[in-house]
Write an enzyme that holds these catalytic residues in place. Structure first.
Site, PDB file in Angstrom:
ATOM      1  CB  VAL A   1      -0.962  -0.008   1.212  1.00  0.00           C
ATOM      2  CG1 VAL A   1      -0.230   0.285   2.518  1.00  0.00           C
ATOM      3  CG2 VAL A   1      -2.121   0.964   1.014  1.00  0.00           C
ATOM      4  CE1 TYR A   2       3.282   1.445   4.554  1.00  0.00           C
ATOM      5  CE2 TYR A   2       5.534   0.662   4.292  1.00  0.00           C
ATOM      6  CZ  TYR A   2       4.418   0.862   5.090  1.00  0.00           C
ATOM      7  OH  TYR A   2       4.444   0.475   6.410  1.00  0.00           O
ATOM      8  CB  SER A   3       3.916   5.356  -2.846  1.00  0.00           C
ATOM      9  OG  SER A   3       4.311   6.387  -1.964  1.00  0.00           O
TER      10      SER A   3
END
Length: 347
Positions: free
Chosen positions: A60-62
């Site tokens: 989900v990071y960036s």
């Protein structure tokens, strides 16, 4: 750099983990600033040169950019790296693109493998319990991913203690792979993990990996004077930080600063070192947007706090005695203290 076994496994990780949520590229999370590929690769190389072998990210990071950039940064260095990633939050629209159903976990794993440019993930973690999928479903799916060779070890993040214990019992009963780690929030300003999760992890042999160990940067001291909020930082004002008691924070920062000054080192290093001295903790995840931040945080591995310094920090940051702790303080204090003393000798 010091290395520790992660939980009951034979996997050795550096006690400093480079968290690459800050690898954002041009189209990533703008509130984190922008780190593009060349700088991400350079920072990764510096971390490896300093002995870091443990890297943490999440799908989900960036929206996948962090994984992609880490994969590129580790090109040619994959065998020496321990990659941890997480899944469970929504990535795209659709009824099955959230949580950790069997469908979601299989698809998330395949997508992470592709973005990371690897054919296996060292530590595949449930990012957060979804309160919907049964334990049997997601644990059997994780077990299958290990059996298929796509995942080496599995871990949990942001679970209640009872959820971890239930997962451990079901996996053991079923002959499935068990969690070897818990990624959790733990700082001098937030020691809630000590109530239930630390004793459980030590008792059951789960290694604790700490996220946001500097409480979003508060424990570096750079936000100490709220009237002179620094410019160009990720946190723009006090309303954006993780919850904490501001009055207690001032007392804690004063003690951290005193110790840091006496040792001619940074407040951030002292705050990180404190956690590395606590029972069950195997690694702290550091984030860095530049070389100076990275090197300063990595230096925490060199700090050995004295018993007196640890006691000072323990006392100034002691959490409230919630039930049933206060009950046992009254009726079983000596037995309780002996239990925890013996338990934490295992660390």
């Amino acid at each position: 750099m010091n290395y520790r076994y992660l939980g009951n496994s034979g996997l050795k990780i550096s006690e400093i983990c480079f968290g690459v949520m800050t690898f954002t590229g041009e189209n990533g999370w703008t509130h984190l600033g922008t780190i593009e590929q060349d700088e991400a690769t350079r920072l990764t190389d510096i971390a490896i040169e300093k002995g870091v072998n443990f890297f943490d990210t999440a799908d989900v990071y960036s929206n996948g950019v962090s994984e992609e950039m880490l994969g590129v940064a580790l090109k040619g260095k994959r065998p020496a790296a321990v990659i941890a990633t997480k899944c469970g939050f929504k990535m795209t629209e659709g009824p099955n693109n959230d949580g950790h159903s069997r469908k979601r976990l299989f698809e998330a794993c395949e997508a992470s493998l592709k973005r990371l440019h690897t054919d296996y993930i060292d530590l595949f973690q449930i990012h957060s319990y979804d309160f919907t999928t049964t334990f049997e479903e997601f644990l059997s799916a994780l077990n299958d991913l290990v059996k298929q060779g796509k995942v080496r070890y599995i871990g949990a993040s942001n679970f209640f203690a009872w959820q971890l214990m239930k997962a451990s019992a079901i996996s053991e009963k079923s002959g499935w792979e068990k969690f070897i780690s818990l990624q959790a929030f733990y700082t001098l300003l937030g020691r809630d993990i000590e109530y239930e999760l630390v004793p459980l992890c030590v008792e059951e042999g789960l290694g604790i990996i700490i996220w946001s160990p500097l409480h979003g940067g508060i424990l570096t001291g750079k936000y100490k004077d709220e009237s002179k909020w620094p410019q160009g930082t990720r946190i723009k004002d006090p309303s954006q930080v993780l919850p904490y008691d501001r009055e207690k924070c001032r007392l804690i920062l004063n003690e951290v600063e005193n110790i840091a000054n006496a040792r001619n080192t940074s407040m951030g290093r002292i705050s990180l070192s404190y956690l590395l001295h606590k029972p069950g903790v195997k690694s702290v995840i550091i984030g860095a947007r530049n070389e100076s931040q990275l090197l300063d945080n990595i230096g925490a591995s060199e700090i050995q706090l004295s018993a007196e310094e640890m006691n000072t920090l323990d006392q100034v940051s002691v959490p409230a005695r919630i039930y049933p702790y206060w009950y046992f303080d009254i009726f079983r204090k000596e037995r309780m203290e002996n239990y925890f003393e013996n338990l934490y000798k295992r660390r």
